[in-house]
Design a protein around this motif. Structure first.
Motif, PDB file in Angstrom:
ATOM      1  N   LEU A  64       0.828  -1.205   0.000  1.00 30.56           N
ATOM      2  CA  LEU A  64       0.000   0.000   0.000  1.00 30.56           C
ATOM      3  C   LEU A  64       0.866   1.261   0.000  1.00 30.56           C
ATOM      4  O   LEU A  64       0.536   2.249  -0.659  1.00 30.56           O
ATOM      5  N   HIS A  65       1.973   1.219   0.705  1.00 27.41           N
ATOM      6  CA  HIS A  65       2.898   2.346   0.749  1.00 27.41           C
ATOM      7  C   HIS A  65       3.469   2.634  -0.652  1.00 27.41           C
ATOM      8  O   HIS A  65       3.524   3.789  -1.087  1.00 27.41           O
ATOM      9  N   ARG A  66       3.892   1.574  -1.347  1.00 26.46           N
ATOM     10  CA  ARG A  66       4.410   1.748  -2.721  1.00 26.46           C
ATOM     11  C   ARG A  66       3.337   2.306  -3.644  1.00 26.46           C
ATOM     12  O   ARG A  66       3.603   3.200  -4.446  1.00 26.46           O
ATOM     13  N   GLN A  67       2.124   1.777  -3.531  1.00 28.92           N
ATOM     14  CA  GLN A  67       1.036   2.250  -4.381  1.00 28.92           C
ATOM     15  C   GLN A  67       0.740   3.720  -4.105  1.00 28.92           C
ATOM     16  O   GLN A  67       0.517   4.499  -5.031  1.00 28.92           O
ATOM     17  N   THR A  68       0.752   4.104  -2.832  1.00 26.02           N
ATOM     18  CA  THR A  68       0.513   5.501  -2.471  1.00 26.02           C
ATOM     19  C   THR A  68       1.605   6.390  -3.053  1.00 26.02           C
ATOM     20  O   THR A  68       1.325   7.465  -3.603  1.00 26.02           O
TER      21      THR A  68
ATOM     22  N   ASN B 248       3.408   5.824  -5.686  1.00 24.25           N
ATOM     23  CA  ASN B 248       3.198   5.904  -7.136  1.00 24.25           C
ATOM     24  C   ASN B 248       2.086   6.895  -7.480  1.00 24.25           C
ATOM     25  O   ASN B 248       2.205   7.668  -8.430  1.00 24.25           O
ATOM     26  N   LEU B 249       1.005   6.858  -6.716  1.00 24.64           N
ATOM     27  CA  LEU B 249      -0.102   7.787  -6.965  1.00 24.64           C
ATOM     28  C   LEU B 249       0.314   9.233  -6.710  1.00 24.64           C
ATOM     29  O   LEU B 249      -0.044  10.126  -7.468  1.00 24.64           O
ATOM     30  N   ILE B 250       1.065   9.458  -5.650  1.00 19.41           N
ATOM     31  CA  ILE B 250       1.541  10.811  -5.364  1.00 19.41           C
ATOM     32  C   ILE B 250       2.431  11.304  -6.495  1.00 19.41           C
ATOM     33  O   ILE B 250       2.301  12.448  -6.965  1.00 19.41           O
TER      34      ILE B 250
END
Length: 126
Positions: free
Chosen positions: A103-107, A109-111
């Motif tokens: 979830l941290h990596r996905q966040t 990437n979204l940022i």
């Protein structure tokens, strides 16, 4: 349970295979999509198993038991070691850590994507 107690002397869990799978998955802290990814199946397949619309094949049962921290006999027949919902094990903490890191990596990437989009919008507006 003493060493001389036979697992067949225990009261079986009379839930369905799907019900036992659902409870074990929840006790393990895995989402249906996470379990599906680990098994190499679609989330819809996990949902169908848990709703007793289909059953996992023999080649998936052993892997399910390992991932869910239970026995094959408990999944199939409700007899034997069942998952403990209050069990705080290294495996469950590890699974939670993996989920948090993903979830941290996905966040991140979204940022990053939002920052790039914002810069594009700002440069187009000037």
């Amino acid at each position: 349970m003493s060493d001389t107690t036979n697992i067949y002397e225990q009261t079986p869990d009379l839930d369905t295979i799907g019900g036992r799978l659902s409870r074990a998955r929840e006790a393990s802290g895995l989402s249906a999509s996470e379990l599906a990814w680990r098994l190499g199946v679609k989330t819809a397949t996990i949902n169908a198993w848990e709703r007793d619309r289909s059953q996992p094949g023999a080649h998936r049962i052993a892997k399910l038991a390992g991932l869910l921290g239970t026995s094959i006999s408990w999944i199939l027949h409700g007899i034997g070691p069942a998952p403990r919902e209050d069990d705080l094990s290294a495996a469950s903490v590890s699974l939670q850590m993996e989920r948090l890191l993903r979830l941290h990596r996905q966040t991140g990437n979204l940022i990053g994507q939002l920052e790039r989009d914002l810069r594009k919008l700002e440069s187009a507006g000037t």
